[in-house]
Every structure is written in C-alpha cells, then in structure tokens.
Design a protein around this motif. Structure first.
Motif, PDB file in Angstrom:
ATOM      1  N   HIS A  45      73.908 101.757  90.224  1.00  0.00           N
ATOM      2  CA  HIS A  45      72.639 101.942  90.934  1.00  0.00           C
ATOM      3  C   HIS A  45      72.525 101.032  92.150  1.00  0.00           C
ATOM      4  CE1 HIS A  45      70.348 104.905  88.617  1.00  0.00           C
ATOM      5  NE2 HIS A  45      71.149 104.533  87.639  1.00  0.00           N
ATOM      6  N   ILE A  46      73.249  99.941  92.172  1.00  0.00           N
ATOM      7  CA  ILE A  46      73.258  99.102  93.374  1.00  0.00           C
ATOM      8  C   ILE A  46      74.164  99.729  94.427  1.00  0.00           C
ATOM      9  CG2 ILE A  46      74.034  96.871  94.269  1.00  0.00           C
ATOM     10  CD1 ILE A  46      72.805  95.603  91.779  1.00  0.00           C
ATOM     11  N   LYS A  47      75.262 100.368  93.997  1.00  0.00           N
ATOM     12  CA  LYS A  47      76.146 101.067  94.950  1.00  0.00           C
ATOM     13  C   LYS A  47      75.456 102.286  95.538  1.00  0.00           C
ATOM     14  CE  LYS A  47      80.522 100.203  92.743  1.00  0.00           C
ATOM     15  NZ  LYS A  47      81.655 100.840  92.091  1.00  0.00           N
ATOM     16  N   ASN A  48      74.826 103.085  94.694  1.00  0.00           N
ATOM     17  CA  ASN A  48      74.142 104.297  95.128  1.00  0.00           C
ATOM     18  C   ASN A  48      72.665 104.160  94.767  1.00  0.00           C
ATOM     19  OD1 ASN A  48      73.256 106.811  95.795  1.00  0.00           O
ATOM     20  ND2 ASN A  48      74.528 107.909  94.324  1.00  0.00           N
ATOM     21  N   ARG A  49      71.868 103.632  95.684  1.00  0.00           N
ATOM     22  CA  ARG A  49      70.462 103.330  95.412  1.00  0.00           C
ATOM     23  C   ARG A  49      69.626 104.569  95.132  1.00  0.00           C
ATOM     24  NH1 ARG A  49      68.909  97.854  95.996  1.00  0.00           N
ATOM     25  NH2 ARG A  49      70.779  96.741  96.541  1.00  0.00           N
ATOM     26  N   VAL A 136      61.876 111.637  96.408  1.00  0.00           N
ATOM     27  CA  VAL A 136      63.084 110.832  96.253  1.00  0.00           C
ATOM     28  C   VAL A 136      62.673 109.391  95.976  1.00  0.00           C
ATOM     29  CG1 VAL A 136      65.177 110.028  97.405  1.00  0.00           C
ATOM     30  CG2 VAL A 136      64.355 112.338  97.787  1.00  0.00           C
ATOM     31  N   ARG A 137      63.352 108.751  95.051  1.00  0.00           N
ATOM     32  CA  ARG A 137      63.104 107.344  94.731  1.00  0.00           C
ATOM     33  C   ARG A 137      64.366 106.549  95.022  1.00  0.00           C
ATOM     34  NH1 ARG A 137      57.889 106.012  92.742  1.00  0.00           N
ATOM     35  NH2 ARG A 137      56.978 107.944  92.064  1.00  0.00           N
ATOM     36  N   VAL A 138      64.185 105.263  95.264  1.00  0.00           N
ATOM     37  CA  VAL A 138      65.314 104.364  95.491  1.00  0.00           C
ATOM     38  C   VAL A 138      65.172 103.200  94.522  1.00  0.00           C
ATOM     39  CG1 VAL A 138      64.123 103.131  97.361  1.00  0.00           C
ATOM     40  CG2 VAL A 138      66.587 103.035  97.215  1.00  0.00           C
ATOM     41  N   TRP A 139      66.269 102.776  93.933  1.00  0.00           N
ATOM     42  CA  TRP A 139      66.265 101.642  93.006  1.00  0.00           C
ATOM     43  C   TRP A 139      66.528 100.378  93.804  1.00  0.00           C
ATOM     44  CZ3 TRP A 139      64.681 102.120  88.126  1.00  0.00           C
ATOM     45  CH2 TRP A 139      64.651 103.383  87.585  1.00  0.00           C
ATOM     46  N   ARG A 140      65.544  99.469  93.816  1.00  0.00           N
ATOM     47  CA  ARG A 140      65.694  98.258  94.590  1.00  0.00           C
ATOM     48  C   ARG A 140      64.909  97.134  93.959  1.00  0.00           C
ATOM     49  NH1 ARG A 140      61.085  97.363  97.546  1.00  0.00           N
ATOM     50  NH2 ARG A 140      59.756  99.168  97.880  1.00  0.00           N
ATOM     51  N   ILE A 141      65.258  95.926  94.383  1.00  0.00           N
ATOM     52  CA  ILE A 141      64.561  94.723  93.952  1.00  0.00           C
ATOM     53  C   ILE A 141      63.459  94.455  94.954  1.00  0.00           C
ATOM     54  CG2 ILE A 141      64.841  92.247  93.505  1.00  0.00           C
ATOM     55  CD1 ILE A 141      67.773  92.839  92.860  1.00  0.00           C
TER      56      ILE A 141
END
Length: 171
Positions: A45-49, A136-141
């Motif tokens: 998930h960090i490679k493909n957000r 669309v969602r993005v996984w991020r800190i």
C-alpha cells in the motif's frame, strides 16, 4: 480523584499480586495473518497508494489458505497509521513548474497590505458533466497529502464540463 473506591481496591490488589497495574492478557480471536503478511500489506500500500483494501484482500491468503477480509486489511493498515482519505487532485506539475512557484512565493513573501490591495484574487471550479468523478481513496499517513505518490493527477481538458469563475479585489 473522582474514582470509584472498588476501582482503587482492585488496582491495589492487582499491584500486590503481580507488581503491575496493567491489564492482564486477554484471550480473543487469534490473528488470521502473520506479522510478515502484515508488513507485506503495508509495503504494497505504500508502493501503490491507490490500491483498494478489497483488492489487497483478494491477493492475500490467511494461514489456512483462505482469503482475508477487506476490514482486516483496513485494520492492519490502520495500525501503521495509514488511513484511507480522498486524494488531493491537482494539475500536472513538472519540476520547472514547482521551482517557478517557489520563486514567486519567495519574491512576494515580504509584501505589505498596501501592495496586496492592488492584486485581484480569482478562483475557479470545474464541474464534470460527461463522466463521474469516482470515489477514489489513497492510503496515506497524516501530513502526506501533497506527497507526489499521494496526488491523483488529472488532465484539465478531458471530457465535458462546466467552469465557474469568481474574482475579488480592492477597488
């Protein structure tokens, strides 16, 4: 301290028995993934957000070769501070564009109120007519909103749309 007396009594008793006041380990449902699988999920998930939790769950197998649920993926990502958020959607910017914007901001950072009064501010919004924007969602800190791999770039001239403009400034 505004605490019930039996709570204090139980804490004293637990401290006397085990030399600590923290909760004892509880039984609970065993984990369906190993720590190695959890690290791989987070890495993917960090490679493909923009990878969805359900797509990731279809690719990951449990200990007994069954699929894990999308909620399990969300919980594993949540423990590493990754949250599913709406991505910042902005124009496609090259390094040259970014450099020019930084220079402009540095040149105008010392302006006072009198100089800014001679500027007209404008904004515009585009409303898509020809196609859906999607969810669309993005996984991020937290704090990674404008990081390059968390931005969903789009071409401003694609599809039918309506553009609304507004300007404001001092006379």
């Amino acid at each position: 301290m505004n605490v019930n007396g039996t709570t204090i009594f139980r804490l004293r008793q637990r401290l006397h028995e085990s030399d600590r006041v923290s909760d004892r380990p509880r039984s609970g449902r065993p984990r369906c993934t190993r720590q190695r699988q959890d690290r791989k999920l987070i890495r993917n998930h960090i490679k493909n957000r923009f990878l969805s939790a359900s797509a990731s769950s279809r690719q990951t197998r449990r200990i007994k070769n069954q699929r894990i649920s999308a909620n399990t993926v969300r919980r594993r990502l949540s423990t590493s501070s990754l949250r599913a958020r709406h991505p910042y959607i902005g124009p496609i910017l090259t390094q040259r564009h970014r450099h020019q914007r930084t220079l402009w901001a540095q040149e105008h950072s010392a302006w006072d109120g009198i100089q800014w009064r001679s500027v007209v501010f404008s904004d515009e919004s585009q409303f898509c007519i020809g196609h859906a924007d999607g969810h669309v969602r993005v996984w991020r800190i937290s704090g990674e909103r404008y990081q390059a791999d968390c931005v969903r770039e789009h071409d401003r001239w694609g599809g039918a749309s309506l553009m609304m403009c507004c300007c404001t400034g001092s006379p």
